[in-house]
Design an enzyme around this catalytic site. Structure first.
Site, PDB file in Angstrom:
ATOM      1  N   GLU A 166       0.796  -0.651  16.308  1.00  0.00           N
ATOM      2  CA  GLU A 166      -0.082   0.482  15.982  1.00  0.00           C
ATOM      3  C   GLU A 166      -0.976   0.850  17.167  1.00  0.00           C
ATOM      4  O   GLU A 166      -1.190   2.024  17.466  1.00  0.00           O
ATOM      5  CB  GLU A 166      -0.943   0.175  14.744  1.00  0.00           C
ATOM      6  CG  GLU A 166      -1.746   1.390  14.310  1.00  0.00           C
ATOM      7  CD  GLU A 166      -2.752   1.121  13.220  1.00  0.00           C
ATOM      8  OE1 GLU A 166      -3.808   1.782  13.210  1.00  0.00           O
ATOM      9  OE2 GLU A 166      -2.491   0.236  12.368  1.00  0.00           O
ATOM     10  N   HIS A 206      -0.248  -4.897  19.557  1.00  0.00           N
ATOM     11  CA  HIS A 206       0.160  -4.545  18.198  1.00  0.00           C
ATOM     12  C   HIS A 206       0.821  -3.164  18.233  1.00  0.00           C
ATOM     13  O   HIS A 206       0.330  -2.263  18.913  1.00  0.00           O
ATOM     14  CB  HIS A 206      -1.056  -4.537  17.259  1.00  0.00           C
ATOM     15  CG  HIS A 206      -0.679  -4.400  15.810  1.00  0.00           C
ATOM     16  ND1 HIS A 206      -0.405  -3.181  15.241  1.00  0.00           N
ATOM     17  CD2 HIS A 206      -0.507  -5.328  14.829  1.00  0.00           C
ATOM     18  CE1 HIS A 206      -0.095  -3.363  13.956  1.00  0.00           C
ATOM     19  NE2 HIS A 206      -0.148  -4.660  13.697  1.00  0.00           N
ATOM     20  N   SER A 226       1.724  -9.744  10.761  1.00  0.00           N
ATOM     21  CA  SER A 226       1.037  -8.686  10.005  1.00  0.00           C
ATOM     22  C   SER A 226      -0.468  -8.788  10.246  1.00  0.00           C
ATOM     23  O   SER A 226      -1.111  -9.742   9.818  1.00  0.00           O
ATOM     24  CB  SER A 226       1.339  -8.836   8.511  1.00  0.00           C
ATOM     25  OG  SER A 226       0.412  -8.109   7.741  1.00  0.00           O
ATOM     26  N   SER A 227      -1.013  -7.790  10.923  1.00  0.00           N
ATOM     27  CA  SER A 227      -2.441  -7.803  11.265  1.00  0.00           C
ATOM     28  C   SER A 227      -3.309  -7.856  10.022  1.00  0.00           C
ATOM     29  O   SER A 227      -4.233  -8.668   9.917  1.00  0.00           O
ATOM     30  CB  SER A 227      -2.783  -6.550  12.092  1.00  0.00           C
ATOM     31  OG  SER A 227      -4.180  -6.450  12.276  1.00  0.00           O
ATOM     32  N   HIS A 255       3.991   1.843  11.679  1.00  0.00           N
ATOM     33  CA  HIS A 255       2.868   1.580  12.579  1.00  0.00           C
ATOM     34  C   HIS A 255       2.605   2.740  13.548  1.00  0.00           C
ATOM     35  O   HIS A 255       1.562   2.778  14.192  1.00  0.00           O
ATOM     36  CB  HIS A 255       3.124   0.306  13.389  1.00  0.00           C
ATOM     37  CG  HIS A 255       3.528  -0.852  12.536  1.00  0.00           C
ATOM     38  ND1 HIS A 255       4.847  -1.248  12.389  1.00  0.00           N
ATOM     39  CD2 HIS A 255       2.800  -1.687  11.759  1.00  0.00           C
ATOM     40  CE1 HIS A 255       4.903  -2.273  11.547  1.00  0.00           C
ATOM     41  NE2 HIS A 255       3.679  -2.560  11.162  1.00  0.00           N
ATOM     42  N   CYS A 257       0.862  -1.182   0.000  1.00  0.00           N
ATOM     43  CA  CYS A 257       0.000   0.000   0.000  1.00  0.00           C
ATOM     44  C   CYS A 257       0.900   1.234   0.000  1.00  0.00           C
ATOM     45  O   CYS A 257       2.121   1.133   0.144  1.00  0.00           O
ATOM     46  CB  CYS A 257      -0.893   0.002   1.245  1.00  0.00           C
ATOM     47  SG  CYS A 257       0.060   0.114   2.784  1.00  0.00           S
ATOM     48  N   SER A 313       2.022  -5.350   3.357  1.00  0.00           N
ATOM     49  CA  SER A 313       3.477  -5.196   3.485  1.00  0.00           C
ATOM     50  C   SER A 313       4.250  -6.290   2.742  1.00  0.00           C
ATOM     51  O   SER A 313       5.448  -6.440   2.924  1.00  0.00           O
ATOM     52  CB  SER A 313       3.890  -5.154   4.967  1.00  0.00           C
ATOM     53  OG  SER A 313       3.229  -6.148   5.709  1.00  0.00           O
ATOM     54  N   CYS A 332       2.630   5.837   8.907  1.00  0.00           N
ATOM     55  CA  CYS A 332       1.703   5.987   7.777  1.00  0.00           C
ATOM     56  C   CYS A 332       0.798   7.189   8.029  1.00  0.00           C
ATOM     57  O   CYS A 332       0.243   7.329   9.126  1.00  0.00           O
ATOM     58  CB  CYS A 332       0.859   4.719   7.635  1.00  0.00           C
ATOM     59  SG  CYS A 332      -0.459   4.903   6.428  1.00  0.00           S
ATOM     60  N   CYS A 368      -8.068   1.719   6.992  1.00  0.00           N
ATOM     61  CA  CYS A 368      -7.532   2.416   5.825  1.00  0.00           C
ATOM     62  C   CYS A 368      -8.055   1.825   4.514  1.00  0.00           C
ATOM     63  O   CYS A 368      -8.520   0.688   4.465  1.00  0.00           O
ATOM     64  CB  CYS A 368      -6.004   2.419   5.881  1.00  0.00           C
ATOM     65  SG  CYS A 368      -5.240   0.906   5.287  1.00  0.00           S
TER      66      CYS A 368
END
Length: 316
Positions: free
Chosen positions: A131, A129, A228-229, A79, A17, A273, A101, A200
C-alpha cells in the site's frame, strides 16, 4: 475427563472488511467472465487461505506485470499500485481490473490533489508494504517522503516547511499514528492533513473491539497473516490494552497450546483479510479442549459495501 471451563470473548467487528470482500469478488467474477487463467499482480489480499482458494479457481498470482501474458486479464491487488503499473498495462494493450480498495484510492486522490497545489507529501506508513509503495508511486520520485516513527519526523528533510501535506497508510495503529501526526504538527505547524481520517473504518473498528476485549482476557489470538499490516497492529493493540499474551495465528494448527495452559478467558479476533471459516476453525479447536462459553464483544456494526468495477458487471 471433564474439560476446563473457558470464557471465549469474540470481537465484533472482526475479519473481512468491504474492501477485501470486493477484491475477492473481483477475482471470482473475472474468472467467471473471461475464464481461467486470470492473472493477479501481488496477493489480492494478505491471506494464504484466500489466495490458495482463488488459485484453485484459476487465478495466477505474480509479483510484476511483465510476468503476465498480454492476452489474459490482470487484476491489481486491494493494496493499490503505483501509477506506472496501469500505464504499463495500457501500453501492452492488456485488459486490467483495478481491485484497489476505494478507501486506498481516496488517499491516492488526496495525494494527487495536494501535489497539484504544489505541496510536498509526507506519508506515514511502513516501508516496503504494497500500500505504501502504491501510494508513494502516485507521484514522481522525491515528492512523497516516508516516515514510520516519531523519530523519523525529527530527521525528515523537506523542500519547504510551509508547503507540506501528509497522508497515512490505511491499516496503521490509530494510537501510534496519532503520536506521529502530533510530531508532524509540532515540527511543521502549517502542514495540511487529510479532510477525513485516512486510517480506514475497518482498521479503526477492529482496534476498538480489541481495546474493549483485551482487559477481560488472559490471552488473545488474532487470526491473520504475518504479512498483514492490520492483523499485526491488532496484536500490538491487544498487548498494549492489557492482555498479557497476544499472538498472531494463521489458523488453528498454529496455536501454541502450551502457552495457553491454565487460562480462564480467551479473546479472539481477526484481521480484515481473514475469512470467517478460519475464525470458526480456531473456535472449534478451543471447544475440543475446553468447556467454552462464547461471549461476543460488540463495539460497532458494519454495513459498508463497495461496488465492483463496471467492466465486471457488463456481459462478456
Amino acid at each position: 475427563m471433564s474439560k476446563p471451563p473457558l470464557t471465549l470473548y469474540l470481537a465484533a467487528p472482526r475479519g473481512f472488511c468491504a474492501g477485501v470482500d470486493r477484491a475477492i469478488k473481483i477475482v471470482e467474477m473475472a474468472i467467471e467472465k473471461w475464464g481461467a487463467p486470470v492473472y493477479v499482480r501481488h496477493e489480492i489480499v494478505h491471506n494464504k487461505f484466500v489466495v490458495d482458494d482463488l488459485r484453485a479457481k484459476g487465478a495466477v498470482f505474480v509479483e510484476e506485470l511483465d510476468e503476465c501474458p498480454p492476452d489474459r486479464p490482470v487484476i491489481f491487488s486491494a493494496h493499490g499500485v503505483p501509477k506506472s503499473v496501469p500505464q504499463a498495462a495500457e501500453a501492452r494493450q492488456m485488459v486490467y481490473v483495478d481491485a484497489t480498495c476505494p478507501l486506498v484510492s481516496k488517499v491516492h486522490i488526496e495525494a494527487a490533489r495536494h501535489a497539484e497545489a504544489g505541496l510536498q507529501m509526507i506519508m506515514i506508513g511502513h516501508a516496503g508494504h504494497p500500500e505504501t509503495i502504491g501510494t508513494m508511486g502516485q507521484l514522481p520520485e522525491g515528492e512523497v517522503l516516508l516516515v514510520e516513527t516519531v523519530e523519523d519526523v525529527a530527521q525528515v528533510e523537506v523542500r519547504d516547511p510551509s508547503r507540506l501535506a501528509f497522508v497515512t497508510q490505511t491499516t496503521l495503529s490509530v494510537d501510534d499514528t496519532a503520536d506521529i501526526v502530533a510530531a508532524l504538527n509540532a515540527r511543521f505547524p502549517q502542514i495540511v492533513g487529510p479532510h477525513k481520517e485516512d486510517i480506514c473504518y475497518a482498521t479503526t473498528n477492529r482496534q476498538e473491539a480489541v481495546k474493549a476485549m483485551a482487559p477481560k482476557c488472559d490471552a488473545m489470538l488474532v487470526v491473520g497473516a504475518p504479512n498483514s499490516s492490520n492483523s499485526r497492529r491488532l496484536v500490538e493493540v491487544g498487548a498494549r490494552a492489557g492482555c498479557g499474551y497476544a499472538q498472531l495465528v494463521q489458523r488453528a494448527t498454529d496455536i501454541d497450546w502450551r502457552a495457553l495452559e491454565g487460562i480462564g478467558s480467551m479473546g479472539i479476533t481477526a484481521g480484515a483479510s481473514a475469512p470467517e471459516v478460519l475464525i470458526n476453525e480456531v473456535i472449534d479447536a478451543f471447544k475440543a479442549r475446553f468447556d467454552v462459553t462464547v461471549e461476543p464483544v460488540v463495539t460497532a456494526e458494519e454495513n459498508v459495501e463497495f461496488k465492483v468495477p463496471r467492466v465486471l458487471r457488463e456481459p462478456a
